[in-house]
Every structure is written in C-alpha cells, then in structure tokens.
Design an enzyme around this catalytic site. Sequence first.
Site, PDB file in Angstrom:
ATOM      1  N   PHE A   8     -12.582  59.953  35.062  1.00 27.89           N
ATOM      2  CA  PHE A   8     -11.570  59.283  35.548  1.00 27.89           C
ATOM      3  C   PHE A   8     -10.760  57.928  35.260  1.00 27.89           C
ATOM      4  O   PHE A   8     -11.666  56.853  36.045  1.00 27.89           O
ATOM      5  CB  PHE A   8     -10.917  59.559  37.105  1.00 27.89           C
ATOM      6  CG  PHE A   8      -9.154  59.073  37.605  1.00 27.89           C
ATOM      7  CD1 PHE A   8      -8.357  60.652  36.509  1.00 27.89           C
ATOM      8  CD2 PHE A   8      -9.259  58.137  37.693  1.00 27.89           C
ATOM      9  CE1 PHE A   8      -7.059  60.459  37.094  1.00 27.89           C
ATOM     10  CE2 PHE A   8      -8.004  57.809  38.050  1.00 27.89           C
ATOM     11  CZ  PHE A   8      -6.841  59.343  37.692  1.00 27.89           C
ATOM     12  N   ASP A  14     -15.873  50.616  34.549  1.00 29.84           N
ATOM     13  CA  ASP A  14     -15.422  50.921  35.523  1.00 29.84           C
ATOM     14  C   ASP A  14     -15.109  51.550  36.955  1.00 29.84           C
ATOM     15  O   ASP A  14     -15.121  51.924  37.372  1.00 29.84           O
ATOM     16  CB  ASP A  14     -13.973  51.977  34.690  1.00 29.84           C
ATOM     17  CG  ASP A  14     -12.594  52.433  35.370  1.00 29.84           C
ATOM     18  OD1 ASP A  14     -12.470  51.582  36.859  1.00 29.84           O
ATOM     19  OD2 ASP A  14     -11.818  53.023  34.955  1.00 29.84           O
ATOM     20  N   LYS A  32      -7.742  48.938  42.790  1.00 29.98           N
ATOM     21  CA  LYS A  32      -7.314  49.450  43.636  1.00 29.98           C
ATOM     22  C   LYS A  32      -7.684  48.376  44.923  1.00 29.98           C
ATOM     23  O   LYS A  32      -6.770  47.637  45.717  1.00 29.98           O
ATOM     24  CB  LYS A  32      -8.716  50.662  44.151  1.00 29.98           C
ATOM     25  CG  LYS A  32      -7.901  51.280  42.996  1.00 29.98           C
ATOM     26  CD  LYS A  32      -8.807  52.826  43.678  1.00 29.98           C
ATOM     27  CE  LYS A  32      -8.012  54.161  42.984  1.00 29.98           C
ATOM     28  NZ  LYS A  32      -8.775  54.635  41.992  1.00 29.98           N
TER      29      LYS A  32
HETATM   30  C1  LIG Z   1      -7.268  55.233  40.523  1.00 22.29           C
HETATM   31  C2  LIG Z   1      -8.263  54.539  39.508  1.00 22.29           C
HETATM   32  C3  LIG Z   1      -8.058  54.208  38.072  1.00 22.29           C
HETATM   33  C4  LIG Z   1      -6.529  54.419  37.997  1.00 22.29           C
HETATM   34  O1  LIG Z   1      -6.279  53.326  38.810  1.00 22.29           O
HETATM   35  P1  LIG Z   1      -4.299  53.739  38.430  1.00 22.29           P
HETATM   36  O2  LIG Z   1      -4.429  51.890  39.499  1.00 22.29           O
HETATM   37  O3  LIG Z   1      -4.372  54.412  40.118  1.00 22.29           O
HETATM   38  O4  LIG Z   1      -3.923  53.330  37.550  1.00 22.29           O
HETATM   39  C5  LIG Z   1      -9.032  53.761  37.275  1.00 22.29           C
HETATM   40  N1  LIG Z   1     -10.140  54.223  37.130  1.00 22.29           N
HETATM   41  C6  LIG Z   1     -10.704  54.850  38.139  1.00 22.29           C
HETATM   42  C7  LIG Z   1     -12.468  54.490  37.981  1.00 22.29           C
HETATM   43  C8  LIG Z   1     -10.059  55.021  39.569  1.00 22.29           C
HETATM   44  O5  LIG Z   1     -10.624  55.127  40.393  1.00 22.29           O
END
Ligand SMILES: *Cc1c(COP(=O)(O)O)cnc(C)c1O
Length: 405
Positions: free
Chosen positions: A138, A223, A252
Amino acid sequence: MSKHIELEARYCAQNYHPLPVVLTHGEGAFVWDESGKKYLDMMSAYSAVSHGHSHKRLVKLVQQQVERLNIVSRAFYTDKLGPFLEKACTLTGQDAALPMNTGAEAVETAIKAARKWAYTVKGVAHDKAEIIACSGNFHGRTTTIVAMSDEPQYREGFGPFPPGFRLVTYGDIDSLEAAINENTAAFLVEPIQGEGGIVVPPDGYLKAAQQLCRKHNVLLIADEIQTGLGRTGKMLAVQHEDVHPDGLILGKALGGGILPVSMFLSRREVMAVFRPGDHGSTFGGNPLAAAVGLEALNILVEEDLPARSATMGDYLLTELRRMDTALVRDIRGRGLFIGIEVDPTLCSARTVCEKLMSRGLLSKETHATVVRLAPPLIIDKAEIDWAITQIREVLGEIDKLRLAS
Ligand SMILES: *Cc1c(COP(=O)(O)O)cnc(C)c1O
C-alpha cells in the site's frame, strides 16, 4: 441515528465505512464522542497521531506560528523550512529532502526521483525505467500509485494505468532477484506492510534486498510513512536490520497528529536530479507545516518515543499471545504496530472492532481479517492493560456465542 452520521451519509462520498461513532474531542491517547463517552484510541489515525491527540507542545507551537506566518509557497525562503529539513536529514542519515503534504504525494515524488535518476545517472533508455514493488503493498491512492497495487478493489474502475511497475512477492528475496533487469530504477518497499495487514517480512529480508540493490545499481526506497518515526520501536523500521535506504518516504506522524506533512529524503546524487520547475506543491514545506514537523521530530527524540514503543509494544504483543482463543490465527507486529488476525470462518475483524468500540476501545480492521492495534506512542502501561482485558473479553464473548449457536 446521530445527526452527524446522517449528514455525512447525505453529503459525503461513501469512500469509507466508518464505525458508528461521532468524535468531538481528543487528548493524549483518548478521544470522546458527542455524548461524552471516552474511548482509548488504538488506531491513532493510521499512525498519524503517534504523539497523542493535541500534544501540549504542538498545540502551543501552532498557536504561536499561526499568528506569525503560515503559507507563502516555495516561491520564497522562510525561517522554518531549513531547520525542519536539517533535523529530518540528520535524524534519518539522509542528505536532502523534498517536502510535500500527504503520503501519496511523497511516494509520487520518490517515483519521479527514481525514474529521472535512472535516465540521467544509471543510463536507462528513454521511458524504459521500471520500479519494482511488492505484492500486498500500500503506497497511496493516486492513479499512478494504484497501478502498483495488486488489491483488485484499489484498481477496479480506475484504469488505464501507467506502465513501468513490476510486482514481486513480499518477503521473497529470490522473487526480487529474478525481477531486476537493466531497466530497474528502484525497489520500493514497506519494511512492515501496514494496510496489507501488519505483515512482517522474514528476518534478513531487507538486508538481503539492500545487498541486491547495491549489486545491481538499483535504488532501495523504503516507504516508512506508517512504520517510521518510532512506530515499530526504532526511529525507522529499517534500523531493525541496520539497513540504510537510498531513498526514504515519511508522512503521517511527521505532522504530529495536527497537519498533513510528508517528505521524500535521499542521498545527494538522487535528489540532485530535481531542477527548478521539475516538481512541486503549493503547500509543501509551508512554514506552519515545517514548524509543526520540526517540533514533532524534537518531541519524538526528547520523549524517546521509539524506545517507549519498543517496551510497550513488546509487553502488548507478549500479553496478547498469551490469550487462549480459537478465533485468532496469528498475532504479529513490532513495537506498537500489532495485528491480530482472526479466523474468517469463525468471526470477522469488523465484529471484533464494533464490540471493542462499545466497550470504549477504538480500532479498525484492515481487510476483513486483521484487527490493527497502533495506539499513540505515549500510551501507558495501565491503558494497555485495560485494552488487553477488553480484547480478551470480546474474543471470549464472540467465542461463547459461536459455540452456543
Ligand atoms: C498511509 C500510507 C500512504 C499514503 O499516505 P496518505 O497520506 O494517505 O496519502 C503511503 N504509504 C504507506 C505505507 C502508508 O501507510
């Protein structure tokens, strides 16, 4: 039904399926609903609220900064952006950063950086660059990013998708090796898959991936939007394997639970591909966000939140694993990043979350089978003990109903 639920049902796109609770205020590890009922937040906005709700230092800083300067765009320098990026780079061992707002934008930034690096530094032929991502990944919701997803619902109806992505099996190093070719620009990986269901890869996977990437001149991009900044018990989840990625994506918790703040960080050679006008964002790096981001990082270090996540997470995981229940297939995680996988033939994760909610514990299922536990890192032992009791009792209740029927 609550008036606010009706209003959202009437006026909001139905792209989420929220639990039926209307929150009106939050403090530390707790939130309150419109009737005044108190809940322990074991969800913390998908890890965006690692600092807890309305952290005193952050609230104070926002109040001060809001009165000074908020948005000017990157057309000008500000006194806030440089110190923020300096802190982010020194904390993570990266050379430079490009600030954005949401996680998806920072992932897009990483994709652009990797592709341009492939053409201008590695020498990949025009428009041939490939990025390798993992099954179950994701990385966000833009049309380019969902092109990397193997989750049918994230893609269905949103094509056509751009080419240039290749999927390998998460946790399988041979699968990665087989996918690398002369056009490979980068391997994009979550150190632990969050939305995928708190999936922890085998020990040594990230280290082996780093070796492969070095050998084939491929960028390793982590990521850490969800796993980063203390969530898994270290500042970065890659540090569990002593891995140093060529690129790193944060979001985040970087916004301290107050604002969307994200960034792509990398070595100098990679960031140097960006020239004025190549890429940007009206709001990215604005002084309010930069001030919040810097304070969020300072708090993480000064309150030693990664260590707290490690201790409290170990404790929570150990206690959960001592539960005696037929409903649970697996309990896994690292630090305060834990997934309870239930047996879907016996109960649904949604039912567990609904029952926990009525007892005052908020969590959210990911997919149909995993209950995610990712509380603010400031949570204390008494709060965790209370949560364990609720979880044990809810699973016991569901089991009793199942056996009786
Ligand atoms: C939440 C998340 C995203 C996307 O972040 P948004 O602020 O919702 O666009 C990308 N990569 C990972 C691993 C995430 O948990």
